[in-house]
Design a protein around this motif. Structure first.
Motif, short mmCIF file in Angstrom:
data_model
loop_
_atom_site.label_atom_id
_atom_site.label_comp_id
_atom_site.label_asym_id
_atom_site.label_seq_id
_atom_site.Cartn_x
_atom_site.Cartn_y
_atom_site.Cartn_z
N GLN A 125 37.02 29.47 44.00
CA GLN A 125 38.07 30.45 43.74
C GLN A 125 37.97 31.00 42.31
O GLN A 125 38.10 32.21 42.10
CB GLN A 125 39.44 29.82 43.96
N ALA A 126 37.72 30.10 41.35
CA ALA A 126 37.60 30.54 39.96
C ALA A 126 36.39 31.44 39.78
O ALA A 126 36.42 32.40 38.98
CB ALA A 126 37.50 29.32 39.05
N ALA A 127 35.32 31.16 40.52
CA ALA A 127 34.08 31.96 40.38
C ALA A 127 34.27 33.39 40.85
O ALA A 127 33.54 34.30 40.40
CB ALA A 127 32.96 31.29 41.17
N ARG A 128 35.23 33.63 41.73
CA ARG A 128 35.45 34.99 42.23
C ARG A 128 35.90 35.95 41.14
O ARG A 128 35.72 37.16 41.25
CB ARG A 128 36.50 34.97 43.35
N LEU A 129 36.48 35.40 40.08
CA LEU A 129 36.97 36.26 38.99
C LEU A 129 35.90 36.51 37.93
O LEU A 129 36.13 37.32 37.02
CB LEU A 129 38.19 35.61 38.34
N LYS A 130 34.77 35.82 38.04
CA LYS A 130 33.73 35.95 37.03
C LYS A 130 32.69 36.99 37.46
O LYS A 130 32.26 37.00 38.61
CB LYS A 130 33.06 34.60 36.80
N GLY A 131 32.29 37.82 36.52
CA GLY A 131 31.28 38.85 36.81
C GLY A 131 31.75 40.21 36.33
O GLY A 131 32.82 40.37 35.73
N THR A 132 30.94 41.21 36.59
CA THR A 132 31.26 42.56 36.14
C THR A 132 32.45 43.12 36.90
O THR A 132 32.73 42.73 38.04
CB THR A 132 30.05 43.48 36.35
N LYS A 133 33.13 44.05 36.25
CA LYS A 133 34.30 44.70 36.86
C LYS A 133 34.02 46.20 36.96
O LYS A 133 33.56 46.82 36.00
CB LYS A 133 35.56 44.46 36.03
N ALA A 134 34.30 46.76 38.11
CA ALA A 134 34.12 48.20 38.31
C ALA A 134 35.18 48.96 37.53
O ALA A 134 36.27 48.44 37.26
CB ALA A 134 34.23 48.53 39.80
N PRO A 135 34.90 50.20 37.15
CA PRO A 135 35.93 51.03 36.51
C PRO A 135 37.11 51.22 37.45
O PRO A 135 36.95 51.24 38.68
CB PRO A 135 35.21 52.35 36.24
N ALA A 136 38.30 51.36 36.89
CA ALA A 136 39.50 51.54 37.72
C ALA A 136 39.38 52.75 38.63
O ALA A 136 39.88 52.75 39.76
CB ALA A 136 40.73 51.67 36.83
N SER A 137 38.69 53.80 38.16
CA SER A 137 38.56 55.01 38.96
C SER A 137 37.71 54.82 40.21
O SER A 137 37.76 55.63 41.14
CB SER A 137 37.94 56.13 38.11
N GLU A 138 36.95 53.71 40.27
CA GLU A 138 36.10 53.44 41.43
C GLU A 138 36.74 52.47 42.42
O GLU A 138 36.19 52.22 43.50
CB GLU A 138 34.75 52.88 40.98
N VAL A 139 37.89 51.93 42.08
CA VAL A 139 38.55 50.97 42.96
C VAL A 139 39.22 51.72 44.11
O VAL A 139 40.06 52.60 43.91
CB VAL A 139 39.61 50.15 42.19
N ARG A 140 38.84 51.37 45.32
CA ARG A 140 39.39 52.01 46.52
C ARG A 140 40.14 50.94 47.31
O ARG A 140 39.55 49.97 47.78
CB ARG A 140 38.28 52.62 47.36
N VAL A 141 41.45 51.11 47.47
CA VAL A 141 42.27 50.06 48.07
C VAL A 141 43.41 50.64 48.91
O VAL A 141 43.99 51.67 48.56
CB VAL A 141 42.84 49.13 46.98
N ARG A 142 43.66 49.98 50.03
CA ARG A 142 44.83 50.27 50.86
C ARG A 142 45.88 49.20 50.58
O ARG A 142 45.58 48.02 50.52
CB ARG A 142 44.46 50.26 52.35
N ILE A 143 47.15 49.60 50.45
CA ILE A 143 48.23 48.69 50.08
C ILE A 143 49.18 48.53 51.25
O ILE A 143 49.69 49.52 51.80
CB ILE A 143 49.00 49.22 48.85
N LEU A 144 49.43 47.29 51.65
CA LEU A 144 50.37 47.00 52.73
C LEU A 144 51.49 46.09 52.23
O LEU A 144 51.29 45.27 51.34
CB LEU A 144 49.66 46.30 53.90
#
Length: 585
Positions: free
Chosen positions: A451-470
């Motif tokens: 679980q902790a490893a999922r947060l480690k690594g590069t992060k995409a720019p906010a403008s590239e984040v594509r998400v649906r919110i429920l």
């Protein structure tokens, strides 16, 4: 041979005929070849009010599955052309309230009666864990009252458990007439919220002071005569008035605890004055420790400094004492009660009580006779299941602590207390998030590391984040509020409101495909999501036909821009554990 004489041939005690089968790990009844076998020792005579017919027969009713009906979801509405995962409206639960309450018992000796320590509830748990076969024939002893919809619908084996243990100051039962206020209606004189972790590795017993100033909410209640009414709430009153006052039942105490802590109990248990006397006698007494001599004429406790084995009346006096310890108030008495419960747990774990059929019969008889439970626990199967779950606990990982409080600043002569806001909030938050108050060696370290490893690594720019919110359990309008915040304040412009989720979730989650990990890490950083909230899975198609992640807002969602990172360490508060002796002073 009639039921009362079963097992008397050859002067054999029926309890001694139960033998542990090493192949199954369960007790079996072994009788002589000429003696008819019975599934349980010494059954009680059935009565029509408890499921038997007039001829003495018994009709068993299957235990129903009790689940809390989901609360109404938010009014977030999806965009005209939303993704493939369109939220479906669940059917309203049918008939749950109508079948929720069992028939009431008419015995006036077993109303919601009840005692100052909650000790019996702990013992029932231990008894159930190893001796549920003996409790079957005592089913008629158990009294139940309605939870009035105040609980979660009953504990579940695969989730954390929250049991509300209530003891009252009602002086009922033989031998209790001389204790204190004989005319009390039965207030919540001692209340303990027992939280057992999801993985059963630890538990926290949180004492709630009776003199804590709280708001008691309105209580829809089924009264003792079967009528129903809403008992008006009260603001700025003592916690103990959540029971007994104005005909309030344990469900009102449940609602008050939920209002106070944000934790909704699964079940409640209540016990009477006689429980501590009969149970300590059944285990041949428990060992307690005093750092000074005590002579309290009000509780009738007279003990010298040092360690003592107490039982019966002396044990009851111990848990009732407050004027001769500490500052002489309820908080000092809570410390004694916590020491007593720890000693009781050690005694049950440390000797042959749970492996002795004779002792088990005595314990089960005393426990069920003193117990009142909510109607979700009114079944031997449910009590057995609960006992098995709590029986997994190690006493060293059962922590006793008390809600952090301070003297009421509105009083010149201090008689009540109020929350220590910051400290209390941290304690409630830790329990809600299943954080242990002891150092527990985690069985699932690999899963935690992943679980902790999922947060480690590069992060995409906010403008590239594509998400649906429920909206999966948050307040109405939360999905739209998050959408506005992400687009206007955080630059996540490729986001959309997808309406209500098909099911409600306790925790907010973000599901994403492997190639969306960088996007997931960016959104987690923006929203304060933990690694546990990130769920590797599949992408979905948004309203433009493009792959997107799915953010489902759970019941833990506090508002747009509020971090969802759960605490990982319990706050520093006064506490003790059930495996150690702490001498009272």
């Amino acid at each position: 041979m009639d039921a009362q004489g079963r097992g008397r041939a050859d002067n054999i005690d029926p309890a001694d005929q139960w033998v542990l089968n090493p192949n199954t790990g369960e007790y079996e009844l072994r009788l002589s070849p000429t003696t008819a076998q019975s599934p349980v020792p010494g059954p009680r005579r059935p009565s029509p009010r408890n499921g038997g017919d007039a001829a003495g027969g018994r009709t068993r009713q299957p235990a129903g599955q009790n689940r809390q009906a989901p609360r109404a979801r938010g009014t977030d509405v999806p965009a005209p052309r939303s993704a493939r995962r369109r939220a479906a409206e669940p059917e309203a639960p049918q008939g749950r309230r109508a079948s929720r309450r069992p028939g009431k018992k008419k015995s006036t000796a077993k109303k919601v009666l009840l005692w100052t320590g909650g000790s019996m509830a702990f013992v029932l748990v231990a008894v159930s864990a190893a001796g549920y076969l003996y409790i079957k024939h005592l089913n008629d002893n158990i009294t139940s009252v309605s939870d009035d919809g105040a609980s979660t619908g009953g504990f579940r084996k695969d989730e954390a458990i929250n049991i509300l243990l209530i003891g009252t100051d009602k002086r009922t039962g033989a031998g209790n007439e001389g204790y204190g206020d004989s005319g009390s209606v039965g207030h919540a004189d001692t209340t303990i919220l027992l939280h057992v972790s999801k993985d059963r590795s630890n538990a926290t017993a949180l004492s709630i002071p009776r003199d804590l100033i709280v708001d008691v909410p309105d209580c829809p209640t089924e009264q003792e005569d079967g009528t129903k009414k809403v008992i008006p709430g009260s603001q700025g009153v003592r916690f103990n008035t959540s029971l007994g006052q104005d005909d309030r039942t344990p469900s009102c105490t449940m609602r008050t605890v939920t209002e106070l802590t944000g934790i909704k109990p699964d079940d409640f248990m209540v016990a009477d004055f006689n429980a501590v006397k009969t149970l300590t006698e059944a285990v041949d007494g428990v060992d307690v420790c005093l750092a000074k001599d005590i002579d309290d004429p009000k509780s009738h406790l007279k003990l010298s400094e040092g360690t003592h084995r107490i039982s019966g009346e002396q044990a009851l006096a111990f848990v009732r004492t407050r004027h001769s310890v500490g500052f002489g108030g309820d908080l000092s008495r809570i410390g004694l009660q916590q020491q007593f419960l720890g000693a009781l747990m050690r005694k049950l774990k440390g000797n042959d009580t749970l492996t002795s059929p004779t002792k088990m019969v005595k314990l089960a008889e005393a426990a069920t006779d003193a117990l009142t439970v909510d109607d979700k626990l009114k079944s031997i199967g449910k009590l057995k299941d609960l006992g098995l779950e709590l029986g997994k606990l190690n006493p060293k990982n059962l922590t006793f602590t008390t809600v952090p409080v301070v003297d009421n600043p509105a009083e010149k002569v201090h008689a009540t207390v109020v929350l220590s806001e910051s400290k209390a909030a941290a304690v409630f938050d830790a329990i809600r998030n299943d954080v242990s108050f002891t150092d527990v060696k985690k069985k699932q370290k690999a899963a935690k590391d992943a679980q902790a490893a999922r947060l480690k690594g590069t992060k995409a720019p906010a403008s590239e984040v594509r998400v649906r919110i429920l909206n999966g359990g948050a307040q109405a309008g939360s999905a739209q509020a998050v959408l506005n915040w992400l687009q206007n304040d955080e630059g996540v412009t490729k986001s959309e409101n997808a309406g209500n989720a098909p099911a409600q979730l306790a925790k907010t989650t973000l599901e994403y495909a492997p190639d969306q990990a960088a996007q997931a890490r960016r959104l987690a950083a923006i929203m304060g999501l933990s690694g546990a909230a990130l769920k590797p899975g599949e992408s979905v198609t948004n309203s433009q036909g493009l792959p997107a992640m799915t953010l489902t807002l759970g019941k833990d969602f506090k508002g747009a821009g509020v971090s969802l990172t759960a605490p990982t360490k319990a706050p520093d508060v006064d506490k003790s554990t059930a495996d150690k002796v702490k001498c009272a002073s």
